[in-house]
Write a protein that holds these residues in place. Structure first.
Motif, PDB file in Angstrom:
ATOM      1  N   TYR A 125      22.859  97.800 -32.145  1.00  0.00           N
ATOM      2  CA  TYR A 125      23.976  97.222 -32.894  1.00  0.00           C
ATOM      3  C   TYR A 125      24.538  98.269 -33.845  1.00  0.00           C
ATOM      4  O   TYR A 125      23.800  98.872 -34.632  1.00  0.00           O
ATOM      5  N   LYS A 126      25.859  98.479 -33.764  1.00  0.00           N
ATOM      6  CA  LYS A 126      26.545  99.373 -34.699  1.00  0.00           C
ATOM      7  C   LYS A 126      28.018  98.992 -34.720  1.00  0.00           C
ATOM      8  O   LYS A 126      28.677  98.979 -33.684  1.00  0.00           O
ATOM      9  N   GLY A 127      28.537  98.678 -35.916  1.00  0.00           N
ATOM     10  CA  GLY A 127      29.950  98.357 -36.062  1.00  0.00           C
ATOM     11  C   GLY A 127      30.828  99.543 -35.695  1.00  0.00           C
ATOM     12  O   GLY A 127      30.429 100.704 -35.820  1.00  0.00           O
ATOM     13  N   ILE A 128      32.038  99.242 -35.246  1.00  0.00           N
ATOM     14  CA  ILE A 128      32.980 100.256 -34.765  1.00  0.00           C
ATOM     15  C   ILE A 128      34.072 100.481 -35.803  1.00  0.00           C
ATOM     16  O   ILE A 128      34.626  99.525 -36.349  1.00  0.00           O
ATOM     17  N   GLU A 129      34.396 101.723 -36.046  1.00  0.00           N
ATOM     18  CA  GLU A 129      35.499 102.088 -36.946  1.00  0.00           C
ATOM     19  C   GLU A 129      36.807 102.085 -36.154  1.00  0.00           C
ATOM     20  O   GLU A 129      36.826 102.422 -34.964  1.00  0.00           O
ATOM     21  N   GLY A 130      37.898 101.749 -36.812  1.00  0.00           N
ATOM     22  CA  GLY A 130      39.197 101.739 -36.155  1.00  0.00           C
ATOM     23  C   GLY A 130      39.581 103.087 -35.570  1.00  0.00           C
ATOM     24  O   GLY A 130      40.114 103.162 -34.455  1.00  0.00           O
ATOM     25  N   TYR A 131      39.304 104.172 -36.305  1.00  0.00           N
ATOM     26  CA  TYR A 131      39.649 105.505 -35.792  1.00  0.00           C
ATOM     27  C   TYR A 131      38.824 105.858 -34.563  1.00  0.00           C
ATOM     28  O   TYR A 131      39.306 106.564 -33.668  1.00  0.00           O
ATOM     29  N   GLU A 132      37.580 105.356 -34.478  1.00  0.00           N
ATOM     30  CA  GLU A 132      36.745 105.603 -33.296  1.00  0.00           C
ATOM     31  C   GLU A 132      37.348 104.911 -32.071  1.00  0.00           C
ATOM     32  O   GLU A 132      37.384 105.489 -30.976  1.00  0.00           O
ATOM     33  N   LEU A 133      37.811 103.684 -32.260  1.00  0.00           N
ATOM     34  CA  LEU A 133      38.433 102.946 -31.166  1.00  0.00           C
ATOM     35  C   LEU A 133      39.698 103.645 -30.695  1.00  0.00           C
ATOM     36  O   LEU A 133      39.907 103.841 -29.494  1.00  0.00           O
ATOM     37  N   ALA A 134      40.531 104.066 -31.621  1.00  0.00           N
ATOM     38  CA  ALA A 134      41.778 104.764 -31.258  1.00  0.00           C
ATOM     39  C   ALA A 134      41.470 106.052 -30.493  1.00  0.00           C
ATOM     40  O   ALA A 134      42.122 106.357 -29.485  1.00  0.00           O
ATOM     41  N   ALA A 135      40.487 106.798 -30.941  1.00  0.00           N
ATOM     42  CA  ALA A 135      40.123 108.055 -30.274  1.00  0.00           C
ATOM     43  C   ALA A 135      39.589 107.796 -28.867  1.00  0.00           C
ATOM     44  O   ALA A 135      39.899 108.549 -27.936  1.00  0.00           O
ATOM     45  N   ALA A 136      38.797 106.742 -28.697  1.00  0.00           N
ATOM     46  CA  ALA A 136      38.238 106.429 -27.375  1.00  0.00           C
ATOM     47  C   ALA A 136      39.340 106.014 -26.398  1.00  0.00           C
ATOM     48  O   ALA A 136      39.289 106.365 -25.215  1.00  0.00           O
ATOM     49  N   LEU A 137      40.327 105.273 -26.871  1.00  0.00           N
ATOM     50  CA  LEU A 137      41.454 104.882 -26.015  1.00  0.00           C
ATOM     51  C   LEU A 137      42.232 106.110 -25.551  1.00  0.00           C
ATOM     52  O   LEU A 137      42.584 106.229 -24.369  1.00  0.00           O
TER      53      LEU A 137
END
Length: 165
Positions: A125-137
């Motif tokens: 379990y680890k929460g996701i940061e918005g910038y991490e999501l944007a970078a992965a996309l």
């Protein structure tokens, strides 16, 4: 999945004939009622249960026919390979297809991906940061993507380049 996620998806989902849901185990509600009545639906999860059609890893599973929509709701915080799940969603989507995802951000309290409870000792379990999501996309190849952070949630809608018409 909490009500805010269901409401957000309802606002952003577009009609699709072929739908794949990664992390489809129905723990506390789902979004299948938002789909077109005649849509082909495949639910992929690493464990069996309600809403699961195929037991497989969403990071590597491949469909026979490219979906128009891939949905992945409240999964990334439970998967160490969540960036690969995004990359696979992009690879399997039909050109012009839509990807919708939500996840717990870093401010949300840890919870299980198996049932409504705290995580089991063996669960990741680890929460996701918005910038991490944007970078992965971006790394996956999505060029038309919108991400947002809403208190303790991160969300995105992305479209695979091309035309599915």
């Amino acid at each position: 999945m909490h009500d805010a996620v269901k409401d957000w998806v309802a606002e952003h989902i577009t009609p699709a004939d072929r739908v794949v849901e990664f992390g489809s185990l129905d723990i506390n509600g789902g979004i299948r009622h938002l789909l077109e009545p005649n849509a082909t639906y495949v639910g992929v999860d690493v464990q069996s249960g309600p809403g699961v059609t195929i037991i497989a890893d969403a990071a590597t599973w491949q469909p026979d026919i490219a979906p128009d929509l891939v949905v992945c709701l409240e999964v990334f915080e439970h998967a160490q390979n969540w960036q690969q799940i995004i990359a696979n969603a992009h690879s399997i989507l039909a050109p012009g297809g839509q990807f919708i995802a939500t996840a717990a951000g870093t401010l949300r309290a840890p919870h299980s991906g198996r049932r409504e409870s705290l995580p089991d000792p063996d669960e990741y379990y680890k929460g996701i940061e918005g910038y991490e999501l944007a970078a992965a996309l971006l790394a996956a190849g999505f060029t038309d993507a919108h991400t947002e952070v809403q208190i303790a949630d991160v969300r995105c809608v992305a479209t695979k380049a091309g035309s599915n018409g």
